[in-house]
Design an enzyme around this catalytic site. Structure first.
Site, PDB file in Angstrom:
ATOM      1  N   CYS A 186       0.834  -1.202   0.000  1.00  0.00           N
ATOM      2  CA  CYS A 186       0.000   0.000   0.000  1.00  0.00           C
ATOM      3  C   CYS A 186       0.871   1.255   0.000  1.00  0.00           C
ATOM      4  CB  CYS A 186      -0.930   0.006   1.218  1.00  0.00           C
ATOM      5  SG  CYS A 186      -1.985   1.460   1.332  1.00  0.00           S
ATOM      6  N   CYS A 244      -0.511   4.083   2.232  1.00  0.00           N
ATOM      7  CA  CYS A 244      -0.303   3.811   3.661  1.00  0.00           C
ATOM      8  C   CYS A 244       1.147   4.057   4.084  1.00  0.00           C
ATOM      9  CB  CYS A 244      -0.673   2.360   3.983  1.00  0.00           C
ATOM     10  SG  CYS A 244      -2.317   1.850   3.501  1.00  0.00           S
ATOM     11  N   ASP A 245       2.096   3.613   3.270  1.00  0.00           N
ATOM     12  CA  ASP A 245       3.491   3.542   3.719  1.00  0.00           C
ATOM     13  C   ASP A 245       4.480   4.406   2.942  1.00  0.00           C
ATOM     14  OD1 ASP A 245       2.664   1.625   5.575  1.00  0.00           O
ATOM     15  OD2 ASP A 245       2.957  -0.016   4.151  1.00  0.00           O
TER      16      ASP A 245
END
Length: 306
Positions: free
Chosen positions: A132, A135-136
């Site tokens: 992701c 997300c990261d």
């Protein structure tokens, strides 16, 4: 056979939110999941894009959501769903821990990122291996990272990551991409994106704490090379967790569940929320939104049939 008003299949953010709304309405609710509550949040070290938190550990947010969803009397059981049967007013859920009966079923079983199944992938998940970018990606500012894959998701995420990192190297097993023409144009014209063709990841290496490199194998020559990297983003497909739902015929050709804007499937009394749903953007915030819609409207559905 134990009977409930609502059975929620899956305990990620979508399922837990639906549980909270349904149980607050004084409905008898059961949550079934084959694993620990929280779903893919447990695979994310830190979450920085969920409103209300500057940063929160994935495991901590999972715990908070679980405790919140259980406070109104919902039950939680570990169990693998084998089959869901539509019997009109009631739905039968067959599991490896017994059979259950409910007026409403909320399918929140999520989706699973396809893995490479190579050495180091599982070991460094959440420590350099990610599925992701949203997300990261922010953890790799000004670093060199690699993206594995050649489809729409891989190229779209590579372009997104290029705004955050120093350089993106796209690793693809063929010599041409599968992504749409528009995405290809964006990637090819991006000076921060490079391509490593006809390569597959054979191994992900690290220092026991985080990723430091990937070992590649040439699909034509069989030779191996190493690329130093702090982050490995893998986009080789995603699979909906819809096992046991085949006979309901509520999925599209890729296995994701088709719903309307009210999270209703084509079968009255069966809702779908979160990553398992067709066209989901697969974010925690959108999953919570799906769960709240289903959680509210399922009460109205039950009121109309009892």
């Amino acid at each position: 056979m134990q009977e409930y008003d609502v059975i929620v299949i899956g305990a990620g953010p979508a399922g837990l939110t639906a549980t909270s709304y349904a149980s607050r309405s004084n409905l008898k609710v059961l949550v079934l999941d084959k694993g620990i509550y929280g779903g893919q949040m447990n695979d994310t070290a830190e979450i920085e894009n969920y409103t209300g938190f500057n940063s929160v550990l994935g495991a901590d947010l999972s715990e908070k959501m679980y405790q919140s969803s259980m406070q109104f009397g919902a039950e939680y059981l570990y169990g693998k769903v084998i089959e869901v049967i539509n019997e009109g007013k009631y739905k039968i859920i067959k599991t490896d821990i017994g059979d259950f009966k409910a007026l409403v079923v909320v399918i929140a079983s999520g989706a699973t990122h396809a893995r490479l199944d190579v050495d180091g992938e599982e070991k460094y998940a959440g420590r350099g291996v990610s599925y992701c970018a949203v997300c990261d990606g922010s953890f790799f500012k000004d670093e060199n990272i690699v993206v594995v894959g050649g489809g729409d998701s891989a190229i779209e995420e590579a372009v997104y990551l290029s705004n955050l990192v120093k350089k993106v190297t796209i690793i693809h097993r063929r010599d041409k991409l599968k992504a749409t023409s528009l995405l290809q144009e964006r990637a090819f014209s991006n000076p921060k994106i490079e391509f490593n063709w006809n390569k597959v990841v054979k191994k992900i290496t690290g220092d026991s704490n985080k990723v430091t490199a990937v070992i590649l194998e040439d699909t034509k020559k069989g030779t191996e090379t190493e690329i130093k990297t702090k982050g490995t983003f893998i986009y080789v497909g995603i699979k909906a967790n819809t096992q046991g739902l085949d006979k309901l015929k509520i999925t599209n050709s890729e296995g994701f569940i088709k719903t309307n804007s009210n999270m209703e499937t084509s079968i009255p009394g069966i809702f779908a929320v979160g990553d398992v749903r067709e066209n989901s953007i697969r974010q925690i915030a959108s999953a919570v939104g799906d769960g709240s819609i289903a959680g509210k409207l399922l009460f109205e559905y039950i009121q109309g049939i009892v």
